[in-house]
Design a protein around this motif. Sequence first.
Motif, PDB file in Angstrom:
ATOM      1  N   PHE A 112      46.509  44.469  27.969  1.00 50.67           N
ATOM      2  CA  PHE A 112      47.446  43.508  28.056  1.00 50.67           C
ATOM      3  C   PHE A 112      47.765  43.357  29.533  1.00 50.67           C
ATOM      4  CE2 PHE A 112      48.558  45.229  23.906  1.00 50.67           C
ATOM      5  CZ  PHE A 112      48.244  44.070  22.869  1.00 50.67           C
ATOM      6  N   ILE A 113      48.451  41.942  29.884  1.00 52.07           N
ATOM      7  CA  ILE A 113      48.524  41.862  31.347  1.00 52.07           C
ATOM      8  C   ILE A 113      49.979  40.853  31.227  1.00 52.07           C
ATOM      9  CG2 ILE A 113      47.833  40.416  33.356  1.00 52.07           C
ATOM     10  CD1 ILE A 113      45.073  40.117  31.921  1.00 52.07           C
ATOM     11  N   ARG A 114      50.659  41.263  32.118  1.00 48.18           N
ATOM     12  CA  ARG A 114      52.031  40.475  32.621  1.00 48.18           C
ATOM     13  C   ARG A 114      51.704  39.527  33.810  1.00 48.18           C
ATOM     14  NH1 ARG A 114      56.200  45.370  32.584  1.00 48.18           N
ATOM     15  NH2 ARG A 114      54.464  46.434  32.478  1.00 48.18           N
ATOM     16  N   ASN A 115      50.914  38.398  33.529  1.00 56.19           N
ATOM     17  CA  ASN A 115      50.602  37.605  34.590  1.00 56.19           C
ATOM     18  C   ASN A 115      51.570  37.057  35.399  1.00 56.19           C
ATOM     19  OD1 ASN A 115      49.464  36.408  31.722  1.00 56.19           O
ATOM     20  ND2 ASN A 115      50.683  34.834  32.997  1.00 56.19           N
ATOM     21  N   GLU A 116      52.650  36.955  35.036  1.00 56.07           N
ATOM     22  CA  GLU A 116      53.720  36.474  35.953  1.00 56.07           C
ATOM     23  C   GLU A 116      54.246  37.681  37.086  1.00 56.07           C
ATOM     24  OE1 GLU A 116      56.166  38.737  32.722  1.00 56.07           O
ATOM     25  OE2 GLU A 116      54.182  37.576  32.962  1.00 56.07           O
ATOM     26  N   SER A 117      53.807  38.734  36.818  1.00 59.99           N
ATOM     27  CA  SER A 117      54.052  39.854  37.852  1.00 59.99           C
ATOM     28  C   SER A 117      52.745  40.628  38.352  1.00 59.99           C
ATOM     29  CB  SER A 117      54.833  40.875  37.578  1.00 59.99           C
ATOM     30  OG  SER A 117      54.504  41.760  36.320  1.00 59.99           O
ATOM     31  N   GLY A 118      51.736  40.519  37.526  1.00 54.51           N
ATOM     32  CA  GLY A 118      50.560  41.296  37.807  1.00 54.51           C
ATOM     33  C   GLY A 118      50.289  42.805  37.148  1.00 54.51           C
ATOM     34  N   ALA A 119      51.643  42.899  36.505  1.00 56.22           N
ATOM     35  CA  ALA A 119      51.674  44.283  35.964  1.00 56.22           C
ATOM     36  C   ALA A 119      50.737  44.335  34.473  1.00 56.22           C
ATOM     37  CB  ALA A 119      52.989  44.841  35.472  1.00 56.22           C
ATOM     38  N   ALA A 120      50.294  45.449  34.376  1.00 59.37           N
ATOM     39  CA  ALA A 120      49.521  45.766  33.209  1.00 59.37           C
ATOM     40  C   ALA A 120      50.432  45.916  31.940  1.00 59.37           C
ATOM     41  CB  ALA A 120      48.726  46.885  33.172  1.00 59.37           C
ATOM     42  N   GLY A 121      50.173  45.815  30.813  1.00 62.34           N
ATOM     43  CA  GLY A 121      50.955  46.204  29.340  1.00 62.34           C
ATOM     44  C   GLY A 121      51.828  44.969  29.195  1.00 62.34           C
ATOM     45  N   ARG A 122      52.699  45.171  28.095  1.00 61.77           N
ATOM     46  CA  ARG A 122      53.636  43.990  27.741  1.00 61.77           C
ATOM     47  C   ARG A 122      54.918  44.239  28.117  1.00 61.77           C
ATOM     48  NH1 ARG A 122      51.538  45.016  21.389  1.00 61.77           N
ATOM     49  NH2 ARG A 122      51.274  46.944  22.540  1.00 61.77           N
ATOM     50  N   SER A 123      55.357  45.435  28.536  1.00 59.71           N
ATOM     51  CA  SER A 123      56.627  45.734  28.900  1.00 59.71           C
ATOM     52  C   SER A 123      56.650  47.238  29.154  1.00 59.71           C
ATOM     53  CB  SER A 123      57.568  45.678  27.599  1.00 59.71           C
ATOM     54  OG  SER A 123      57.408  46.630  26.736  1.00 59.71           O
TER      55      SER A 123
ATOM     56  N   SER B 126      54.190  35.615  29.913  1.00 65.18           N
ATOM     57  CA  SER B 126      52.918  35.677  30.147  1.00 65.18           C
ATOM     58  C   SER B 126      52.286  35.681  28.480  1.00 65.18           C
ATOM     59  CB  SER B 126      52.338  36.822  30.490  1.00 65.18           C
ATOM     60  OG  SER B 126      53.207  38.136  30.201  1.00 65.18           O
ATOM     61  N   GLY B 127      52.848  34.780  27.775  1.00 63.88           N
ATOM     62  CA  GLY B 127      52.454  34.873  26.198  1.00 63.88           C
ATOM     63  C   GLY B 127      53.355  33.958  25.325  1.00 63.88           C
ATOM     64  N   GLY B 128      53.123  32.617  25.422  1.00 61.30           N
ATOM     65  CA  GLY B 128      53.636  31.705  24.353  1.00 61.30           C
ATOM     66  C   GLY B 128      52.899  31.766  23.389  1.00 61.30           C
ATOM     67  N   LEU B 129      51.601  31.311  23.345  1.00 61.51           N
ATOM     68  CA  LEU B 129      50.737  31.337  22.076  1.00 61.51           C
ATOM     69  C   LEU B 129      49.875  32.651  21.997  1.00 61.51           C
ATOM     70  CD1 LEU B 129      49.520  27.548  21.725  1.00 61.51           C
ATOM     71  CD2 LEU B 129      50.901  28.859  20.274  1.00 61.51           C
ATOM     72  N   SER B 130      49.619  33.098  23.094  1.00 62.58           N
ATOM     73  CA  SER B 130      48.721  34.397  22.880  1.00 62.58           C
ATOM     74  C   SER B 130      49.224  35.368  23.875  1.00 62.58           C
ATOM     75  CB  SER B 130      47.281  34.236  23.309  1.00 62.58           C
ATOM     76  OG  SER B 130      46.684  33.562  22.175  1.00 62.58           O
ATOM     77  N   THR B 131      49.554  36.369  23.700  1.00 63.17           N
ATOM     78  CA  THR B 131      49.824  37.660  24.819  1.00 63.17           C
ATOM     79  C   THR B 131      48.659  37.713  25.662  1.00 63.17           C
ATOM     80  OG1 THR B 131      51.186  39.021  23.192  1.00 63.17           O
ATOM     81  CG2 THR B 131      50.496  39.827  25.178  1.00 63.17           C
ATOM     82  N   SER B 132      48.840  37.606  27.099  1.00 64.49           N
ATOM     83  CA  SER B 132      47.729  37.505  27.954  1.00 64.49           C
ATOM     84  C   SER B 132      46.919  38.948  27.987  1.00 64.49           C
ATOM     85  CB  SER B 132      48.284  37.283  29.387  1.00 64.49           C
ATOM     86  OG  SER B 132      48.773  36.067  29.582  1.00 64.49           O
ATOM     87  N   ASN B 133      45.664  38.975  27.925  1.00 68.10           N
ATOM     88  CA  ASN B 133      44.891  40.217  27.881  1.00 68.10           C
ATOM     89  C   ASN B 133      43.702  39.866  28.359  1.00 68.10           C
ATOM     90  OD1 ASN B 133      42.855  39.848  25.651  1.00 68.10           O
ATOM     91  ND2 ASN B 133      44.551  39.079  25.040  1.00 68.10           N
ATOM     92  N   TRP B 134      43.096  41.201  28.895  1.00 70.39           N
ATOM     93  CA  TRP B 134      41.436  40.965  29.246  1.00 70.39           C
ATOM     94  C   TRP B 134      40.750  42.176  28.956  1.00 70.39           C
ATOM     95  CZ3 TRP B 134      38.146  43.732  32.585  1.00 70.39           C
ATOM     96  CH2 TRP B 134      38.864  44.693  33.348  1.00 70.39           C
ATOM     97  N   GLY B 135      39.372  42.276  29.023  1.00 65.78           N
ATOM     98  CA  GLY B 135      38.931  43.400  28.603  1.00 65.78           C
ATOM     99  C   GLY B 135      37.305  43.369  28.474  1.00 65.78           C
TER     100      GLY B 135
END
Length: 379
Positions: free
Chosen positions: A93-104, A64-73
């Motif tokens: 931050f968003i982990r859009n592969e799982s729907g979880a918030a944050g990077r880790s 959920s972040g090759g060129l940018s870390t996914s995020n919304w706000g």
Amino acid sequence: MNPSTQLAPALMLGLIGALPWQTQAQTAPASGVQIFGVIDAAVGSVTSPSGVNALDKPVNKQLSGGLSTSNWGLRGQEDLGEGRQAIFELSSFIRNESGAAGRSDALPAPVNVAADPYFSRAAWLGLSDARLGRVRLGNITTLLFTNSVTSNALGDSTTFSPINLLTFVGSPLSGGTAWANSVVYDSPVRAGLSGSLAYAASQNLGGPNSAARLAYAQGAFNSSLAWQSVNRNPVTFADGTSSNDTRAWQWAASYDFSPLKVFGHLGQTQNRGTAAAPQAVRYRVWDLSASLPIGAGRWLAGYGSRTTGNTPTAVAATAAGGNVSRKVLTLGYDHYLSARTEVYVLASQDQTRTRQQAATPVLVNATGHSFAVGIRHRF
């Protein structure tokens, strides 16, 4: 939401929301709230972005972040009259592969990465004045990270950008990419020159942290210098791999030769250890990157190096820290389908030389390769 308050597409093409080089260079809506974000999804084979060691092997995965870390706000402002505004930002931050918030999720030592709270990317409130600048309070992106991503062909990527990997991921630097309990002052731009000062209170946890940045932009040339001091506290989000006090400086510059744009960084991180176990290990960091537009896309390239002439503490073979040297090479192509949507392919090589634990400590070389194909959409 009032449609007249929506951000213009040009604003959405910025790398990180509500940072000094964006808001001061544009006319903000009088009042309102905007929803903004980036969704980046990629698939590929990735070796540890923290720096390869002798036991690392590539892992096939979705990112959920090759060129940018996914995020919304949410970002908003209220016109207070006479060139003054109340401003705020809340972003996650968003982990859009799982729907979880944050990077880790939380990772234990030696990685020492805290789990991201929901609005760990940014959570601040402030006041701005067209003549005097602005003041923000809360959880705010560090000035060093701002300096890194704004003079870098690969932007805010923490998976493929050499300067971001060498400085913030698997590095001796502590402090992460955002500081809680911050007060930040951003000056207005005068004759292309602007500056920022940051202070993060310890809140009875140790510390505090402090930073400064000076930037100049005129025509095709941009240059900036950032400095920060981290006393490990306050406990910051995704605090990096070091539990030690650190100081760092970084000079950045770019020049647009039209069409080729070239970027560079030169800096140093000093690992100062802890009060109980002081150290004085210095790491030299530099990189060069370039962006070359071709048709509806652009070729990307970057190379960076981090080295030390000191002797870092020996580490286990499975640890990413303790590198005597680390070198990262990245090549890629980014193709625009529209002003907000692009597809890309990126490949990198990561080389480390690490002092590893043994009866007699030895230097071990390791090389890893990463590859990803992805899509990025801004809204």
